[in-house]
Enzyme design. Structure first.
Site, short mmCIF file in Angstrom:
data_model
loop_
_atom_site.label_atom_id
_atom_site.label_comp_id
_atom_site.label_asym_id
_atom_site.label_seq_id
_atom_site.Cartn_x
_atom_site.Cartn_y
_atom_site.Cartn_z
CG LEU A 86 -1.72 -1.25 1.51
CD1 LEU A 86 -2.55 -1.07 2.77
CD2 LEU A 86 -2.61 -1.59 0.32
CB CYS A 196 8.42 1.75 2.26
SG CYS A 196 6.82 1.52 3.06
#
Length: 367
Positions: A86, A196
């Site tokens: 996501l 991330c």
């Protein structure tokens, strides 16, 4: 429900405790994952599928399984890896229309439960890939590392474009039209950041080195990206004639990307302190992240809007490409600036238009 009742009534229990941080030795801090596994084990009743959604190093599923067995030796369960893909700022749409769903397990009953959980997405013909658990864990890291490679590649092509007089946006389009390459993540800029890519590239290189199989491309990407973020301040200083001492810089955008307040590893965290160290005063505006930035960045004058940030400044620097910055009134911007200097680190504006308006305009990888 409290945790006890929720776990006992569940066919599957998901461990989703956020992004593990890095310890001093470079390894991920999995204490919250382990604590969640222990709590689940204490309250399991009947066969339970324990699903790890958190991004975790390869082999974490084995450790979760061991914790559950030690805590509850009689438990019947299967540990599944189900990494999420996501994007921040687009999580709901990404969940409803994913590129793929990855499920790592060798247990057939766990497979069927996971297939049933994701059945509502089948109408969108979502590809579901079932793999071995460690393979699933590695897919997440490999995917993010590959995207980081693409970003870093086009950033280095941007530097080459500036040397040879080429246009990186046309280079990006020219190679992105090749279906084998694809057009996404080929936008030159100040380097990647966020929760991330920096974490996952480091985790992958750490795992690879620990197992004696270094991933040298990713090692280089990590180094190049860190150097790039730091070099962006030099680009601003050069645009201002080689010195920013005593000058005021109006910065637009602080978060690592639009539609989030996330400041983790944002390029602004390297650029702004470097400008301050060179003697500049920094005024800044971001639609969402100033409350977070204020905890990290010292000595910055946070402003009420983009025009407040550039009012009285010697230059405007665009770091994050929020939509509202794409439609600025540049006649107004020019009147507010002390000198018409604009440094666009996201290539939002057209060089010919900015020059026509009388700006000393600098972008990335464009003549």
């Amino acid at each position: 429900l409290d945790a006890k009742d929720a776990i006992r009534n569940a066919d599957a229990v998901f461990i989703a405790v956020g992004t593990p941080s890095r310890r001093g030795d470079g390894h991920a801090d999995l204490s919250y994952v382990y604590a969640a596994a222990k709590e689940i084990a204490e309250h399991m009743d009947g066969f339970t599928v324990v699903v790890t959604k958190s991004t975790v190093p390869v082999g974490t599923g084995d450790e979760v399984e061991e914790i559950i067995r030690k805590t509850n030796p009689n438990a019947k369960f299967a540990v599944v890896s189900n990494p999420e893909f996501l994007r921040e700022g687009a999580a709901i749409s990404d969940f409803k229309r994913p590129d793929r769903v990855v499920v790592g397990t060798d247990n057939e009953e766990a497979r069927e439960r996971m297939r049933e959980l994701y059945r509502p997405l089948f109408i969108n013909e979502t590809p579901i890939l079932f793999t071995e658990r460690r393979t699933s864990e590695l897919i997440k890291y490999a995917a993010n590392a590959f995207l980081a490679v693409k970003i870093t590649f086009i950033n280095e092509m941007a530097d080459l474009c500036e040397k040879v007089g080429a246009n990186v946006q046309d280079v990006s389009k020219g190679i992105g039209l090749d279906n084998r390459i694809g057009k996404k993540f080929l936008h030159a800029g100040p380097g990647y950041g966020g929760s991330c890519f920096p974490k996952d590239t480091l985790a992958l290189t750490k795992t690879a080195n620990d197992h004696g199989s270094p991933v040298r491309i990713v090692d280089t990407v990590v180094q190049v990206n860190e150097a790039r973020k730091k070099a962006m301040a030099d680009r601003v200083i050069k645009a201002m004639g080689g010195s920013v001492k005593g000058k005021t810089i109006g910065v637009l955008g602080l978060a690592f990307k639009p539609n989030t307040d996330d400041m983790r590893d944002a390029p602004s965290l390297d650029i702004i302190p470097a400008l301050q160290a060179a003697g500049a005063r920094v005024k800044a505006y971001d639609p969402e992240s100033m409350h977070e930035a204020g905890k990290i960045l010292a000595g910055v004058d946070f402003c009420d809007g983009p025009y407040h940030a550039v009012d009285g400044a010697d230059a405007m620097v665009l770091i994050t490409e929020w939509d509202q910055f794409r439609a600025l009134d540049f006649d107004r911007v020019k009147k507010l600036l002390k000198s018409p200097v604009v440094v666009d680190l996201r290539n939002v504006y057209q060089p010919s238009d900015m020059q026509r308006r009388g700006f000393n305009y600098t972008s990335v990888g464009r003549p």
